[in-house]
Design an enzyme around this catalytic site. Structure first.
Site, PDB file in Angstrom:
ATOM      1  N   GLU A  40       0.846  -1.191   0.000  1.00  0.00           N
ATOM      2  CA  GLU A  40       0.000   0.000   0.000  1.00  0.00           C
ATOM      3  C   GLU A  40       0.883   1.243   0.000  1.00  0.00           C
ATOM      4  O   GLU A  40       1.813   1.358   0.801  1.00  0.00           O
ATOM      5  CB  GLU A  40      -0.910   0.003   1.226  1.00  0.00           C
ATOM      6  CG  GLU A  40      -1.607   1.314   1.520  1.00  0.00           C
ATOM      7  CD  GLU A  40      -2.438   1.852   0.361  1.00  0.00           C
ATOM      8  OE1 GLU A  40      -2.353   3.062   0.081  1.00  0.00           O
ATOM      9  OE2 GLU A  40      -3.155   1.048  -0.280  1.00  0.00           O
ATOM     10  N   ALA A  41       0.585   2.174  -0.918  1.00  0.00           N
ATOM     11  CA  ALA A  41       1.404   3.384  -1.037  1.00  0.00           C
ATOM     12  C   ALA A  41       1.210   4.337   0.126  1.00  0.00           C
ATOM     13  O   ALA A  41       2.111   5.102   0.471  1.00  0.00           O
ATOM     14  CB  ALA A  41       1.085   4.098  -2.349  1.00  0.00           C
ATOM     15  N   LEU A  87      -4.351   5.102   1.642  1.00  0.00           N
ATOM     16  CA  LEU A  87      -4.062   4.500   2.939  1.00  0.00           C
ATOM     17  C   LEU A  87      -4.686   3.123   2.940  1.00  0.00           C
ATOM     18  O   LEU A  87      -5.438   2.782   2.017  1.00  0.00           O
ATOM     19  CB  LEU A  87      -4.605   5.339   4.087  1.00  0.00           C
ATOM     20  CG  LEU A  87      -6.109   5.336   4.379  1.00  0.00           C
ATOM     21  CD1 LEU A  87      -6.373   5.961   5.738  1.00  0.00           C
ATOM     22  CD2 LEU A  87      -6.904   6.053   3.315  1.00  0.00           C
ATOM     23  N   ASN A  95     -14.324   7.679   2.676  1.00  0.00           N
ATOM     24  CA  ASN A  95     -15.538   8.063   1.959  1.00  0.00           C
ATOM     25  C   ASN A  95     -16.694   8.343   2.913  1.00  0.00           C
ATOM     26  O   ASN A  95     -16.516   8.430   4.130  1.00  0.00           O
ATOM     27  CB  ASN A  95     -15.906   6.989   0.913  1.00  0.00           C
ATOM     28  CG  ASN A  95     -16.235   5.646   1.555  1.00  0.00           C
ATOM     29  OD1 ASN A  95     -16.381   5.524   2.765  1.00  0.00           O
ATOM     30  ND2 ASN A  95     -16.359   4.619   0.738  1.00  0.00           N
ATOM     31  N   VAL A 223       4.292   1.150  -5.746  1.00  0.00           N
ATOM     32  CA  VAL A 223       4.703   0.287  -6.849  1.00  0.00           C
ATOM     33  C   VAL A 223       4.747   1.093  -8.137  1.00  0.00           C
ATOM     34  O   VAL A 223       3.790   1.786  -8.483  1.00  0.00           O
ATOM     35  CB  VAL A 223       3.750  -0.919  -6.986  1.00  0.00           C
ATOM     36  CG1 VAL A 223       4.034  -1.697  -8.265  1.00  0.00           C
ATOM     37  CG2 VAL A 223       3.877  -1.820  -5.759  1.00  0.00           C
ATOM     38  N   HIS A 451     -15.485   8.512  -8.495  1.00  0.00           N
ATOM     39  CA  HIS A 451     -15.807   7.090  -8.552  1.00  0.00           C
ATOM     40  C   HIS A 451     -15.283   6.518  -9.879  1.00  0.00           C
ATOM     41  O   HIS A 451     -16.063   6.088 -10.724  1.00  0.00           O
ATOM     42  CB  HIS A 451     -17.324   6.857  -8.478  1.00  0.00           C
ATOM     43  CG  HIS A 451     -17.967   7.330  -7.234  1.00  0.00           C
ATOM     44  ND1 HIS A 451     -19.343   7.521  -7.134  1.00  0.00           N
ATOM     45  CD2 HIS A 451     -17.467   7.629  -6.003  1.00  0.00           C
ATOM     46  CE1 HIS A 451     -19.636   7.935  -5.909  1.00  0.00           C
ATOM     47  NE2 HIS A 451     -18.518   8.017  -5.223  1.00  0.00           N
ATOM     48  N   ASN A 497     -17.987   0.964  -3.298  1.00  0.00           N
ATOM     49  CA  ASN A 497     -17.240   0.281  -2.244  1.00  0.00           C
ATOM     50  C   ASN A 497     -17.661  -1.177  -2.058  1.00  0.00           C
ATOM     51  O   ASN A 497     -16.829  -2.090  -2.121  1.00  0.00           O
ATOM     52  CB  ASN A 497     -17.387   1.048  -0.931  1.00  0.00           C
ATOM     53  CG  ASN A 497     -16.665   0.378   0.213  1.00  0.00           C
ATOM     54  OD1 ASN A 497     -15.598  -0.203   0.042  1.00  0.00           O
ATOM     55  ND2 ASN A 497     -17.232   0.448   1.400  1.00  0.00           N
TER      56      ASN A 497
END
Length: 512
Positions: A40-41, A87, A95, A223, A451, A497
């Protein structure tokens, strides 16, 4: 997990810890013989007062990819911010905690387009498996899943929510108790919450299993590209807390979202060959659909100032909504009410409302025909993307959003709403009723909902613009999948989601 465990090679590497990635990592790591690494960045979790925001208040800064998007089809003209979550939990952690499923019509259209594994009857069990619905226990709802889903009871509604439902009734919009049935009507908005808190995919899926010795979770790891040997994915190249790293794996799955997944694909040599050649990127697979077909829900938004005492700070924003059908068509218009909106998230509120609290009513086009694109601007990971949304580039979208705006205006002028509102801002009767004025206003004020979908869309190999097959495997290469909103072939008739969690649940069963 100790960092030296399986450091050199993993069975599965998952890129992106959002709704799909967090779910997929949790499900695949159920097999203790499989080593799974989630990259995860962004950071691990919200780390400030955002944790105690009122339910429904989005986190719009500090935990996002702060991109900029052009509203038209070309990289010029009007542009604005375009933020998606950065995150663990991705956008599900920042959201409005709206727990709406995609509708049966969405998935049956996937099946009709050449992906029969995604027909509604096939995906419903996975929607049920992901949720614990506090309000319904029938065969259409789940009772033992990781994601809590509940709706506010009528005695929890604030005055604006009650007024909105009365206004809908006055306009002939029927009441519905469960917006997840897909029925046209107005009713309580389901949310993924527990004890008044948003429950992200990371909290629902990852937190209970972080102790597994075969599961690694690396945050602050961005990545840049997938590594290949021939046409076989063998790992990824990344910056981990600013330091270069290569991670080797038997399988790579991109869950980086509708914007970042196509960027990673293009930097990896997967995309339109002419575009890649112009960037000096060696071509691994000529798939011109990468980055194309970008769809986003688009809305007109009307701000209003409530009468004193109607709205209160700290009260949930989203309690009710309506879904309305186009003339003779699908239920493609969503009407969303946000009350108790404060300047903590949107500073402009303090400038327009004396009590520094406002009401926002939006008409959201859920099935737009307009499409945009997202592409890399250079081969390096620091080169910003070029995002062109193409909002309202199709005339039918303009006409339908004009009709949605007129519906908003009718609701705002219903007797129940006028008793709770002191002033409607910017919009006037003259603007709404004059055809040309309304058309110009809708074009000018149309707002993307952040979205993004469709940028690595699903389709059979004979479809030249598709990127993945119905099992989410990238065409022309081996051991590389995409599982996130970018594969969605046409816009969902809801926020995404829950559907992105369902995607991962479905694919995890194939990858087990």
């Amino acid at each position: 997990m100790p960092e030296d465990t399986w450091l050199q090679h993993w069975d599965d590497v998952i890129v992106g810890g959002g709704s799909s990635g967090a779910t997929l990592a949790a499900r695949l790591s159920q097999d203790p013989q499989r080593s799974v690494l989630l990259l995860e960045a962004g950071v691990d979790r919200l780390g400030g007062p955002e944790d105690s925001y009122p339910l429904g208040m989005s986190v719009l800064s500090g935990y996002n990819w702060d991109y900029t998007a052009y509203m038209g089809t070309e990289p010029k003209g009007r542009r604005g911010p375009y933020g998606v979550g950065k995150l663990l939990g991705g956008s599900s952690a920042v959201n409005g905690a709206i727990a709406l499923r995609g509708l049966a019509a969405d998935f049956d259209s996937w099946a009709a387009g050449g992906s029969p594994e995604w027909a509604w009857e096939a995906v419903l069990p996975y929607f049920r498996a992901l949720e614990t619905d506090a309000d319904f226990t029938d065969s259409a709802h789940g009772s033992a899943g990781p994601v809590p889903v509940r709706r506010p009871a009528i005695d929890e509604f604030d005055p604006m929510a009650l007024a909105f439902l009365d206004a809908c009734k006055e306009q002939g919009i029927p009441h519905t108790a469960d917006m997840n049935t897909g029925a046209v009507g107005a009713g309580p908005l389901p949310s993924n919450t527990r004890d008044g808190r948003r429950i992200s995919a990371a909290e629902a899926y990852l937190e209970p299993v972080r102790h597994r010795p075969n599961l690694g979770v690396w945050t602050r790891t961005e990545v840049s590209r997938v590594l290949f040997e021939g046409n076989r994915a063998v790992g990824v190249e990344a910056l981990r807390e600013g330091r270069p790293a290569q991670v080797r794996a038997d399988r790579v799955t991109l869950c980086a979202g509708g914007i970042n997944t196509p960027l990673i694909l293009e930097r990896s040599g997967i995309g339109g060959s002419r575009r890649l050649a112009s960037l000096g990127v060696p071509v691994v697979a000529d798939l011109p659909g990468v980055g194309e077909d970008l769809a986003d829900h688009v809305a007109t938004v009307v701000w209003a100032v409530p009468r004193p005492g109607v709205c209160r700070k700290g009260v949930p924003w989203h309690q009710v909504m309506a879904r309305v059908a186009h003339a003779g068509g699908a239920p493609g218009l969503g009407v969303f009410l946000a009350s108790n909106v404060t300047e903590e998230t949107i500073p402009e509120v303090g400038k327009v409302a004396e009590d520094r609290i406002a009401v926002v009513l939006s008409a959201m086009l859920l099935d737009p025909a307009s499409r945009g694109a997202v592409h890399v601007s250079g081969a390096g990971p620091d080169d910003p993307p070029v995002i062109t949304l193409g909002l309202l580039s199709e005339r039918t979208d303009v006409e339908r959003l004009m009709a949605g705006t007129r519906l908003l205006w009718s609701l705002l002028n219903a007797s129940a709403m006028t008793q709770t509102l002191r002033q409607v801002l910017l919009w006037t009767e003259r603007m709404v009723q004059d055809e040309e004025r309304l058309r110009k206003a809708v074009r000018r004020f149309a707002t993307p909902m952040w979205h993004p979908s469709g940028t690595a869309r699903m389709g059979p190999s004979g479809d030249a613009s598709s990127v993945v097959d119905q099992y989410c495997r990238v065409h022309q290469v081996e051991r590389l999948r995409v599982v996130d909103s970018s594969i969605i072939p046409s816009p969902l008739l809801s926020p995404m989601n829950l559907s992105c969690i369902m995607l991962a649940e479905r694919v995890a069963a194939w990858m087990a």
